[in-house]
Scaffold this active site. Structure first.
Site, PDB file in Angstrom:
ATOM      1  N   TYR A  95       0.517  -0.570   0.120  1.00 59.93           N
ATOM      2  CA  TYR A  95       0.324  -0.552   0.045  1.00 59.93           C
ATOM      3  C   TYR A  95       0.747   1.404  -0.193  1.00 59.93           C
ATOM      4  O   TYR A  95       2.373   1.133   0.278  1.00 59.93           O
ATOM      5  CB  TYR A  95      -0.742  -0.039   1.451  1.00 59.93           C
ATOM      6  CG  TYR A  95      -0.170   0.223   2.856  1.00 59.93           C
ATOM      7  CD1 TYR A  95       0.488   1.068   2.740  1.00 59.93           C
ATOM      8  CD2 TYR A  95       0.080  -1.243   3.339  1.00 59.93           C
ATOM      9  CE1 TYR A  95       0.745   1.169   4.029  1.00 59.93           C
ATOM     10  CE2 TYR A  95       0.661  -1.088   4.098  1.00 59.93           C
ATOM     11  CZ  TYR A  95       1.369  -0.093   4.984  1.00 59.93           C
ATOM     12  OH  TYR A  95       1.883   0.214   6.397  1.00 59.93           O
ATOM     13  N   CYS A  96      -0.210   2.338  -0.398  1.00 58.57           N
ATOM     14  CA  CYS A  96       0.914   4.223  -0.183  1.00 58.57           C
ATOM     15  C   CYS A  96      -0.170   4.413   1.095  1.00 58.57           C
ATOM     16  O   CYS A  96      -1.114   4.234   1.246  1.00 58.57           O
ATOM     17  CB  CYS A  96       1.584   4.751  -1.795  1.00 58.57           C
ATOM     18  SG  CYS A  96      -0.604   4.704  -2.766  1.00 58.57           S
ATOM     19  N   PHE A  97       0.146   5.348   0.343  1.00 59.40           N
ATOM     20  CA  PHE A  97      -0.899   6.562   1.992  1.00 59.40           C
ATOM     21  C   PHE A  97      -2.389   6.690   1.213  1.00 59.40           C
ATOM     22  O   PHE A  97      -3.222   6.650   1.884  1.00 59.40           O
ATOM     23  CB  PHE A  97      -0.449   8.389   1.237  1.00 59.40           C
ATOM     24  CG  PHE A  97      -1.393   8.908   2.094  1.00 59.40           C
ATOM     25  CD1 PHE A  97      -0.702   8.463   3.689  1.00 59.40           C
ATOM     26  CD2 PHE A  97      -1.795   9.897   2.410  1.00 59.40           C
ATOM     27  CE1 PHE A  97      -1.820   9.385   4.893  1.00 59.40           C
ATOM     28  CE2 PHE A  97      -2.997  11.324   3.145  1.00 59.40           C
ATOM     29  CZ  PHE A  97      -2.258  10.628   4.065  1.00 59.40           C
TER      30      PHE A  97
END
Length: 362
Positions: A95-97
């Site tokens: 995941y990223c933000f």
């Protein structure tokens, strides 16, 4: 599992699915999840430069700069780190933000390397929101019982012995008093809340019924307990742990002082006594105003005598005196005042064995 985005956050946390966090290290340090590993797409300086370009020139220019900064050997190193992660955790996801551009770029580069793994829809922000909502839902349901008892009575032992419980001090890595900090740093506030929510989610998954939680103040070290939970705890049913002053003194000496002294000795025996003295003196100084000047000076004198006796003949008697004075003159009056506010909601009072037997019978 294919490369489709995942939105079943509950399963991710309940199954302790390994998570690869591709945010920059500074983002990871500000808040992450217990099963997360930081393998960034961009490091802090690169992210800052791209962010500045985005503000000044827009998304396309920022994307172009990102590809310029992360290419060649740098890109190969990042992809190699991702490959190593998924070789170690084949069931992992990333995941990223927000589950946006960084996740798409990561997924594309992984696929180019022959790795097909899904990312988390909505990224860190969505998972964090899920955990906060879960935590507030649990507080709203009010399914808790509060374990009270004077300082040193062994409440943490009961929490650990009873399977349907939450150890907030363990999650905060602090025992809660002026003497309660560990050698290791406390987690970030967000990390504590995330871990708390996950632990409570796992308890709910086991079935209905109240969860046992130790009576806590507003702060556990530097970690804040949710005000909503503190309000719930004030109104919740309580179980009171009893222990003699002698037993409490022995437990505190062992857990707070002897074990710490042993750790210091393993590092440098010649400095162990001085380090122990500094630890106790610092803790006493933190509560100096509440102790009062005369009591503080008496305790400091007892500490000096205790260090002298410890180094000369390995005698802990002065520490027992110091601990008993702290309990009787300082901690117990505070506990008694707080207990009087909730004594009409006490369900059971007993020793550790009696409490565990009573809980099991219900």
């Amino acid at each position: 599992m294919t490369s489709e985005a995942i939105s079943d956050f509950r399963s991710l946390f309940l199954n302790e699915t390994p998570l690869m966090d591709v945010r920059a290290p500074v983002e990871f340090a500000q808040g992450a999840f217990p099963q997360a590993h930081n393998r960034p797409l961009m490091v802090d300086q690169e992210r800052e430069a791209v962010g500045t370009r985005y503000k000044e020139e827009g998304q396309d220019a920022a994307i172009q700069l990102g590809h310029e900064l992360v290419q060649g050997d740098i890109k190969a190193e990042r992809v190699a780190a991702w490959r190593a992660f998924f070789e170690q955790y084949p069931e992992g996801v990333f995941y990223c933000f927000r589950g946006g551009l960084r996740s798409r770029v990561t997924q594309q580069w992984l696929q180019e390397a022959g790795i097909d793994r899904p990312f988390v829809a909505g990224g860190y922000k969505a998972m964090r929101r899920f955990l906060l909502d879960q935590l507030h839902d649990r507080v709203s349901e009010g399914q808790v019982q509060i374990l009270a008892g004077p300082t040193g009575s062994g409440k943490t032992d009961v929490i650990h012995a009873w399977p349907r419980s939450l150890d907030l001090e363990g999650l905060a890595n602090h025992r809660g008093s002026a003497f309660g900090h560990h050698d290791e740093a406390q987690p970030a506030q967000i990390d504590f809340e995330n871990a708390w929510s996950i632990a409570w989610l796992k308890q709910v998954e086991q079935g209905p019924g109240p969860v046992l939680v130790e009576d806590e103040s507003r702060l556990i070290g530097r970690i804040s307990v949710l005000p909503e939970f503190l309000a719930l705890a004030k109104q919740a049913d309580s179980i009171v742990l009893q222990a003699s002053v002698e037993a409490r003194v022995e437990r505190i000496r062992r857990d707070y002082f002897e074990q710490r002294y042993q750790r210091y000795q393993k590092t440098d025996p010649s400095l162990a006594a001085e380090q122990l003295r500094d630890f106790v003196a610092h803790a006493l100084t933190r509560i100096r105003k509440r102790l009062g000047g005369e009591r503080y000076q008496t305790l400091m004198q007892t500490l000096e005598e205790g260090i002298a006796a410890l180094t000369s003949r390995n005698h802990w008697g002065h520490f027992d005196t110091l601990i008993e004075r702290l309990l009787v003159d300082y901690y117990d009056p505070m506990y008694q005042y707080q207990f009087e506010q909730k004594q009409n909601r006490v369900l059971f009072t007993g020793t550790e064995t009696e409490i565990l037997e009573w809980l099991a019978s219900r």
